[in-house]
Design an enzyme around this catalytic site. Structure first.
Site, PDB file in Angstrom:
ATOM      1  N   ARG A  21      17.709  31.778  68.478  1.00 35.59           N
ATOM      2  CA  ARG A  21      18.514  32.959  68.165  1.00 35.59           C
ATOM      3  C   ARG A  21      18.398  33.334  66.690  1.00 35.59           C
ATOM      4  O   ARG A  21      18.603  32.503  65.808  1.00 35.59           O
ATOM      5  CB  ARG A  21      19.977  32.718  68.537  1.00 35.59           C
ATOM      6  CG  ARG A  21      20.155  32.539  70.041  1.00 35.59           C
ATOM      7  CD  ARG A  21      21.556  32.094  70.399  1.00 35.59           C
ATOM      8  NE  ARG A  21      21.635  31.831  71.834  1.00 35.59           N
ATOM      9  CZ  ARG A  21      22.290  32.581  72.709  1.00 35.59           C
ATOM     10  NH1 ARG A  21      22.941  33.646  72.298  1.00 35.59           N
ATOM     11  NH2 ARG A  21      22.300  32.272  73.986  1.00 35.59           N
ATOM     12  N   SER A 136      37.299  29.481  89.882  1.00 32.23           N
ATOM     13  CA  SER A 136      36.648  30.284  88.848  1.00 32.23           C
ATOM     14  C   SER A 136      35.382  30.964  89.372  1.00 32.23           C
ATOM     15  O   SER A 136      34.551  30.331  90.020  1.00 32.23           O
ATOM     16  CB  SER A 136      36.289  29.384  87.659  1.00 32.23           C
ATOM     17  OG  SER A 136      35.672  30.103  86.620  1.00 32.23           O
ATOM     18  N   LYS A 155      38.792  21.898  89.489  1.00 33.22           N
ATOM     19  CA  LYS A 155      38.216  23.242  89.439  1.00 33.22           C
ATOM     20  C   LYS A 155      37.238  23.408  90.591  1.00 33.22           C
ATOM     21  O   LYS A 155      36.569  22.457  91.014  1.00 33.22           O
ATOM     22  CB  LYS A 155      37.500  23.495  88.112  1.00 33.22           C
ATOM     23  CG  LYS A 155      36.287  22.613  87.890  1.00 33.22           C
ATOM     24  CD  LYS A 155      35.570  22.959  86.599  1.00 33.22           C
ATOM     25  CE  LYS A 155      34.352  22.032  86.426  1.00 33.22           C
ATOM     26  NZ  LYS A 155      33.613  22.314  85.170  1.00 33.22           N
ATOM     27  N   SER A 186      30.053  41.308  81.354  1.00 32.05           N
ATOM     28  CA  SER A 186      29.421  41.943  80.197  1.00 32.05           C
ATOM     29  C   SER A 186      27.905  41.997  80.237  1.00 32.05           C
ATOM     30  O   SER A 186      27.306  42.879  79.622  1.00 32.05           O
ATOM     31  CB  SER A 186      29.865  41.236  78.918  1.00 32.05           C
ATOM     32  OG  SER A 186      29.448  39.878  78.928  1.00 32.05           O
ATOM     33  N   HIS A 214      35.997  43.394  78.409  1.00 31.77           N
ATOM     34  CA  HIS A 214      35.045  44.507  78.337  1.00 31.77           C
ATOM     35  C   HIS A 214      35.557  45.755  79.047  1.00 31.77           C
ATOM     36  O   HIS A 214      34.768  46.659  79.367  1.00 31.77           O
ATOM     37  CB  HIS A 214      33.693  44.083  78.898  1.00 31.77           C
ATOM     38  CG  HIS A 214      32.989  43.083  78.031  1.00 31.77           C
ATOM     39  ND1 HIS A 214      32.173  43.451  76.986  1.00 31.77           N
ATOM     40  CD2 HIS A 214      33.024  41.733  78.034  1.00 31.77           C
ATOM     41  CE1 HIS A 214      31.713  42.369  76.386  1.00 31.77           C
ATOM     42  NE2 HIS A 214      32.214  41.310  77.000  1.00 31.77           N
ATOM     43  N   THR A 242      40.904  41.798  74.353  1.00 31.23           N
ATOM     44  CA  THR A 242      40.371  41.637  73.004  1.00 31.23           C
ATOM     45  C   THR A 242      40.709  42.830  72.126  1.00 31.23           C
ATOM     46  O   THR A 242      40.888  43.950  72.605  1.00 31.23           O
ATOM     47  CB  THR A 242      38.847  41.452  73.031  1.00 31.23           C
ATOM     48  OG1 THR A 242      38.379  41.176  71.703  1.00 31.23           O
ATOM     49  CG2 THR A 242      38.141  42.695  73.550  1.00 31.23           C
ATOM     50  N   LYS A 245      36.509  44.746  70.555  1.00 28.27           N
ATOM     51  CA  LYS A 245      35.490  45.572  71.190  1.00 28.27           C
ATOM     52  C   LYS A 245      35.930  47.037  71.170  1.00 28.27           C
ATOM     53  O   LYS A 245      35.712  47.719  70.185  1.00 28.27           O
ATOM     54  CB  LYS A 245      35.179  45.034  72.585  1.00 28.27           C
ATOM     55  CG  LYS A 245      34.485  43.664  72.496  1.00 28.27           C
ATOM     56  CD  LYS A 245      34.132  43.092  73.809  1.00 28.27           C
ATOM     57  CE  LYS A 245      33.262  41.849  73.656  1.00 28.27           C
ATOM     58  NZ  LYS A 245      33.872  40.760  72.885  1.00 28.27           N
ATOM     59  N   THR A 275      45.995  29.166  61.425  1.00 28.89           N
ATOM     60  CA  THR A 275      46.514  30.282  60.639  1.00 28.89           C
ATOM     61  C   THR A 275      46.447  31.561  61.463  1.00 28.89           C
ATOM     62  O   THR A 275      45.452  31.836  62.132  1.00 28.89           O
ATOM     63  CB  THR A 275      45.689  30.452  59.354  1.00 28.89           C
ATOM     64  OG1 THR A 275      45.784  29.242  58.586  1.00 28.89           O
ATOM     65  CG2 THR A 275      46.207  31.611  58.518  1.00 28.89           C
TER      66      THR A 275
END
Length: 411
Positions: A21, A136, A155, A186, A214, A242, A245, A275
């Site tokens: 990457r 999931s 799970k 996404s 998204h 979020t 975005k 924080t």
């Protein structure tokens, strides 16, 4: 140390396989998004950003910028502490109230990112429900996978958007159980059949946990996401969203019942011992959420821009992975060619679209993921399509039909 050689070896493997990457250094031009400046190893170049998650360009909105300046002049930079030790301000409280109202929920809790919000919430729920089983979706985001893994409870993975498989699992898994899924996925851009999933969860007494990262800001009359568009806001138990975005800032949140979020706030180490978001960020996010809620034209514009981009790509023979969302994935199917096409577009044409490869997407489905928004003009779309076609032909992708055409996903 001899063991450290292993790190060098794995990096060499990643580079040889085209999976290494590269982080491109991008400086956005205020007021001129999606135009940006790219600092390459050879110099500085003007580019057009085609892969930003600032879907509506709200990171450049003057009202948002002004709100952040006002907060900065008023309170300074950081929050000065964790939420329970001097790090809660009127900005945090007002933002949480606004987000709860957006989703028609009793309460909301903000985190430093949506990733942290998912991770922390999912790993904390079992502290109250230790016998819970998570069900999931197989295509869920890494933050969901890690949160469930960290929870150390049972799970089960259900096949992506497969309602028959989901019901089969719901029938045999004892209570308590929680179905975790996303609205807009996404990478493929497909939309889950939320209403049918909700109905199954009601039938089999399962908690619903929906990631709308998204979708928030982008769907529904007020930007409440797919569940607002489908009039399902009162049917989902827990919503993850979020601020980074469609709202153009930073941070994430969870919305739901007040007692549920009070418990997460009280028990989650990932919330308690970090924080809090800067009040400057909260001030900008608050303004952005309010603005996006009131400007449905932005949602109409991104829908039109993404549709036009898909049509123009199709006209020149470039297959786009079919979906009913704003995301435009072009499958290349080879990591090395995908990176080469991305580099050609960036270095030669000033068009920036990041190659997406494994483990973000399965091997053999490497892609370029375009995110056209309201500020991408017709001329930008035309130029991008023409340059992409040339790059794909040059790299023997388009003419050898290596683009993978997938069937239409659930919408």
């Amino acid at each position: 140390m001899k063991y450290l050689d292993k790190f060098e070896e794995i990096l060499a493997t990643l580079k040889n396989e085209g999976k290494y990457r590269i982080f491109n250094s991008i400086l956005r031009k205020r007021g001129k998004f999606p135009n940006a400046i790219w600092y390459s190893k050879y110099g500085v170049k003007n580019i057009v950003n085609w892969c930003s998650n600032d879907y509506l360009g709200m990171g450049q909105n003057q009202l948002v910028i002004d709100a952040m300046k006002t907060a900065l002049d008023s309170v300074g930079t950081g929050s000065g502490g964790t939420r329970n030790i001097s790090g809660t301000t009127k900005y945090h409280e007002a933002l949480e109230k606004e987000l709860a109202n957006l989703h028609k929920k009793e309460s909301a809790l903000i985190f430093t990112s949506a990733y942290v919000a998912n991770l922390t919430t999912l790993e904390t729920i079992p502290r109250v429900l230790p016998n819970i089983t998570y069900i999931s979706d197989s295509e869920n985001h890494s933050s969901i996978i890690q949160g469930i893994r960290n929870s150390r409870v049972k799970k089960v993975i259900w096949k992506h958007n497969d309602l028959s498989h989901l019901e089969e699992l719901l029938k045999k898994i004892p209570d308590p159980k929680c179905v975790v899924f996303e609205s807009v996925y996404s990478m493929d851009g497909d939309i889950s059949p939320i209403k049918q999933i909700v109905n199954l969860c009601k039938k089999h007494n399962a908690i619903t946990y929906l990631d709308e990262v998204h979708a928030v800001g982008l769907y529904g009359l007020h930007g409440g996401g797919i569940i607002e568009r489908e009039n399902l806001q009162n049917e989902i138990d827990i919503i993850n969203g979020t601020l980074g975005k469609a709202f153009g800032l930073q941070g994430g949140y969870v919305a739901g019942r007040k007692d549920f979020l009070d418990a997460i706030r009280s028990l989650a180490p990932g919330f308690i011992f970090t924080t809090s978001l800067s009040p400057v960020i909260c001030a900008g996010a608050l303004t952005s959420v309010k603005y996006v809620r009131e400007h449905n034209d932005l949602r109409n514009q991104i829908k039109e821009r993404s549709s036009k981009t898909k049509i123009e790509l199709s006209k020149v023979g470039i297959n786009v992975l079919k979906n009913n969302s704003h995301i435009v994935p072009v499958i290349i199917g080879d990591p090395i060619k995908c990176k080469k096409i991305s580099d050609d577009l960036l270095y030669k044409d000033g068009i920036y679209v990041q190659p997406i490869n494994y483990p973000t997407v399965p091997e053999g489905t490497e892609r370029l993921r375009f995110t056209p928004g309201p500020l991408h003009t017709d001329s930008m779309i035309s130029e991008m399509v023409a340059k992409l076609k040339n790059a794909m032909i040059t790299n023997q992708v388009l003419e050898t039909s290596n683009i993978i055409s997938f069937p239409n996903k659930a919408s």
